[in-house]
Design a protein around this motif. Structure first.
Motif, PDB file in Angstrom:
ATOM      1  N   LEU A   1       1.005  -1.312   0.062  1.00 26.13           N
ATOM      2  CA  LEU A   1       0.142   0.095  -0.172  1.00 26.13           C
ATOM      3  C   LEU A   1       0.915   1.253  -0.039  1.00 26.13           C
ATOM      4  N   PRO A   2       0.576   2.377  -0.863  1.00 24.04           N
ATOM      5  CA  PRO A   2       1.307   3.321  -0.848  1.00 24.04           C
ATOM      6  C   PRO A   2       1.008   4.350   0.415  1.00 24.04           C
ATOM      7  N   GLU A   3       2.106   5.008   0.752  1.00 26.56           N
ATOM      8  CA  GLU A   3       1.913   5.525   2.211  1.00 26.56           C
ATOM      9  C   GLU A   3       0.574   6.586   2.172  1.00 26.56           C
ATOM     10  N   ASP A   4       0.387   7.262   1.154  1.00 27.68           N
ATOM     11  CA  ASP A   4      -0.692   8.252   1.218  1.00 27.68           C
ATOM     12  C   ASP A   4      -2.345   7.587   1.013  1.00 27.68           C
ATOM     13  N   THR A   5      -2.357   6.200   1.245  1.00 26.67           N
ATOM     14  CA  THR A   5      -3.653   5.737   0.918  1.00 26.67           C
ATOM     15  C   THR A   5      -4.611   6.031   1.836  1.00 26.67           C
ATOM     16  N   SER A   6      -5.807   6.690   1.541  1.00 28.86           N
ATOM     17  CA  SER A   6      -6.814   7.024   2.379  1.00 28.86           C
ATOM     18  C   SER A   6      -7.944   6.310   2.234  1.00 28.86           C
ATOM     19  N   GLY A   7      -7.993   5.174   1.371  1.00 26.97           N
ATOM     20  CA  GLY A   7      -9.164   4.497   1.282  1.00 26.97           C
ATOM     21  C   GLY A   7      -8.615   3.233   0.317  1.00 26.97           C
ATOM     22  N   ILE A   8      -9.440   1.682   0.343  1.00 24.79           N
ATOM     23  CA  ILE A   8      -9.177   0.763  -0.048  1.00 24.79           C
ATOM     24  C   ILE A   8     -10.258  -0.002  -1.038  1.00 24.79           C
ATOM     25  N   VAL A   9      -9.887  -0.217  -2.131  1.00 27.70           N
ATOM     26  CA  VAL A   9     -10.718  -1.036  -3.006  1.00 27.70           C
ATOM     27  C   VAL A   9     -10.312  -2.517  -3.272  1.00 27.70           C
ATOM     28  N   LEU A  10     -11.059  -3.631  -3.032  1.00 31.98           N
ATOM     29  CA  LEU A  10     -10.832  -4.836  -3.255  1.00 31.98           C
ATOM     30  C   LEU A  10     -11.726  -4.946  -4.508  1.00 31.98           C
ATOM     31  N   PRO A  11     -11.260  -5.027  -5.770  1.00 32.59           N
ATOM     32  CA  PRO A  11     -12.059  -4.881  -6.859  1.00 32.59           C
ATOM     33  C   PRO A  11     -12.567  -6.477  -7.286  1.00 32.59           C
ATOM     34  N   GLY A  12     -13.769  -6.319  -8.290  1.00 33.05           N
ATOM     35  CA  GLY A  12     -14.015  -7.773  -8.922  1.00 33.05           C
ATOM     36  C   GLY A  12     -12.984  -8.208  -9.682  1.00 33.05           C
ATOM     37  N   GLY A  13     -13.458  -9.564 -10.178  1.00 32.05           N
ATOM     38  CA  GLY A  13     -12.713 -10.161 -11.099  1.00 32.05           C
ATOM     39  C   GLY A  13     -12.456 -11.607 -11.034  1.00 32.05           C
ATOM     40  N   PHE A  14     -11.347 -12.053 -11.362  1.00 30.55           N
ATOM     41  CA  PHE A  14     -11.314 -13.647 -10.946  1.00 30.55           C
ATOM     42  C   PHE A  14      -9.882 -13.957 -10.450  1.00 30.55           C
ATOM     43  N   SER A  15      -9.654 -13.279  -9.300  1.00 31.44           N
ATOM     44  CA  SER A  15      -8.464 -13.214  -8.728  1.00 31.44           C
ATOM     45  C   SER A  15      -7.543 -15.018  -8.872  1.00 31.44           C
ATOM     46  N   TYR A  16      -6.447 -15.148  -9.336  1.00 28.81           N
ATOM     47  CA  TYR A  16      -5.857 -16.250  -9.630  1.00 28.81           C
ATOM     48  C   TYR A  16      -6.787 -17.424 -10.039  1.00 28.81           C
ATOM     49  N   GLY A  17      -7.818 -17.103 -10.725  1.00 32.79           N
ATOM     50  CA  GLY A  17      -8.626 -17.923 -11.809  1.00 32.79           C
ATOM     51  C   GLY A  17      -9.560 -18.529 -10.726  1.00 32.79           C
ATOM     52  N   ASP A  18      -9.951 -18.112  -9.568  1.00 33.15           N
ATOM     53  CA  ASP A  18     -10.722 -18.580  -8.404  1.00 33.15           C
ATOM     54  C   ASP A  18     -10.425 -20.012  -8.048  1.00 33.15           C
ATOM     55  N   TYR A  19      -9.182 -20.442  -8.249  1.00 30.46           N
ATOM     56  CA  TYR A  19      -8.600 -21.664  -7.708  1.00 30.46           C
ATOM     57  C   TYR A  19      -8.753 -21.750  -6.332  1.00 30.46           C
ATOM     58  N   LEU A  20      -8.974 -23.070  -5.744  1.00 30.14           N
ATOM     59  CA  LEU A  20      -9.466 -23.234  -4.701  1.00 30.14           C
ATOM     60  C   LEU A  20     -10.804 -22.812  -4.178  1.00 30.14           C
ATOM     61  N   ARG A  21     -10.638 -21.632  -3.618  1.00 34.02           N
ATOM     62  CA  ARG A  21     -12.154 -21.094  -3.716  1.00 34.02           C
ATOM     63  C   ARG A  21     -12.077 -19.764  -4.157  1.00 34.02           C
ATOM     64  N   ALA A  22     -12.989 -18.984  -4.570  1.00 37.64           N
ATOM     65  CA  ALA A  22     -12.955 -17.760  -5.105  1.00 37.64           C
ATOM     66  C   ALA A  22     -12.426 -16.656  -4.026  1.00 37.64           C
TER      67      ALA A  22
ATOM     68  N   GLY B   1     -18.959   6.543  -0.006  1.00 40.05           N
ATOM     69  CA  GLY B   1     -18.472   6.359   1.386  1.00 40.05           C
ATOM     70  C   GLY B   1     -16.765   7.086   1.566  1.00 40.05           C
ATOM     71  N   PHE B   2     -16.212   6.877   0.591  1.00 40.27           N
ATOM     72  CA  PHE B   2     -14.785   7.153   0.711  1.00 40.27           C
ATOM     73  C   PHE B   2     -14.560   8.684   1.025  1.00 40.27           C
ATOM     74  N   GLU B   3     -15.621   9.549   0.831  1.00 34.27           N
ATOM     75  CA  GLU B   3     -15.630  10.836   1.157  1.00 34.27           C
ATOM     76  C   GLU B   3     -15.929  11.250   2.690  1.00 34.27           C
ATOM     77  N   ALA B   4     -16.772  10.297   2.933  1.00 32.52           N
ATOM     78  CA  ALA B   4     -17.214  10.205   4.542  1.00 32.52           C
ATOM     79  C   ALA B   4     -16.499  10.048   5.518  1.00 32.52           C
ATOM     80  N   VAL B   5     -15.208   9.304   5.362  1.00 32.09           N
ATOM     81  CA  VAL B   5     -14.618   8.879   6.448  1.00 32.09           C
ATOM     82  C   VAL B   5     -13.123   9.545   6.398  1.00 32.09           C
ATOM     83  N   GLU B   6     -12.715   9.887   7.377  1.00 30.12           N
ATOM     84  CA  GLU B   6     -11.277  10.417   7.619  1.00 30.12           C
ATOM     85  C   GLU B   6     -10.490   9.432   8.045  1.00 30.12           C
ATOM     86  N   PRO B   7      -9.281   8.933   7.414  1.00 32.49           N
ATOM     87  CA  PRO B   7      -8.526   7.928   7.574  1.00 32.49           C
ATOM     88  C   PRO B   7      -8.091   8.170   9.161  1.00 32.49           C
TER      89      PRO B   7
END
Length: 230
Positions: free
Chosen positions: A37-58, A222-228
């Motif tokens: 994570l960059p030092e100036d991170t003020s919020g985090i998104v875990l996006p959609g997709g198929f990380s690692y092909g959904d092997y084992l479990r999504a 929601g990212f605007e509504a929260v102060e880190p």
């Protein structure tokens, strides 16, 4: 201060999230998971997709990436974290939220618009709505069925941690309105802190006026509504 959108191998909604946040004038950048994570991170998104092909479990393999230790630490410090679709699966697998997302009841990939009822309007992710509002947001998943034990689900309900529920256009939850068989029609939940949320539908795909409805804008606000660190 910037919202960091974490890209794993197989993520494919990271650019959608970046574009949607930028449209709302929220600074965002895509971060490769191995870079941390960059030092100036003020919020985090875990996006959609198929990380690692959904092997084992999504979401199971992405949840074990070292960056998720940083995400958990940031979440504990009050940094807002939003997991969407595959990101919701990663969020559950990594312990950010309770329960799990598994194979749809009809065992097929579903891509359609659904209606969601806002269960709470006093969180950063729902402050733009009123409790009971019905919004329309698309889904695109094969493993979106929310599963959890009855005892733990009762605790979630009692704690007010159900954020969105699948419903019909009149706001009534029902089996017909539930696209994947999620328990109690659950579509999105909160973590231990209200600054952490995961949901299966895609708010970033209902944000840009040029491509359809904009009901998802309120979630991303929601990212605007929260102060880190709050």
């Amino acid at each position: 201060m910037t919202v960091s959108i974490i890209r794993f191998g197989g993520s494919n909604c990271d650019r959608d999230a970046e574009r949607a946040l930028s449209h709302l004038d929220i600074d965002a950048e895509i971060v490769w998971h191995e870079d941390g994570l960059p030092e100036d991170t003020s919020g985090i998104v875990l996006p959609g997709g198929f990380s690692y092909g959904d092997y084992l479990r999504a979401g199971a393999m992405a949840a074990r990436s070292p960056i998720m230790d940083e995400v958990r630490e940031a979440a504990a410090d009050g940094t807002p974290v939003l997991g969407v679709c595959n990101g919701a699966q990663v969020g559950c697998e990594s312990g950010l939220t309770d329960g799990a997302f598994t194979t749809n009841e009809r065992a097929r990939f579903q891509c359609e618009h659904v209606f969601l009822r806002v269960e709470r309007a006093d969180t950063p992710w729902t402050a733009a709505y009123e409790e009971g509002d019905v919004i329309e947001i698309p889904i695109a998943h094969g493993e979106g069925r929310y599963e959890i034990s009855e005892e733990r689900l009762e605790a979630l309900e009692d704690d007010g941690r159900v954020l969105f529920r699948y419903c019909d256009e009149n706001g009534e939850p029902s089996a017909d309105a539930n696209p994947n068989g999620s328990k109690h029609n659950v579509a999105g939940i909160l973590g231990d802190r209200e600054t952490v949320a995961v949901l299966m539908p895609h708010p970033e795909r209902a944000t840009l006026p040029d491509v359809g409805r904009t009901d998802g804008q309120g979630v991303l606000r929601g990212f605007e509504a929260v102060e880190p660190g709050a």
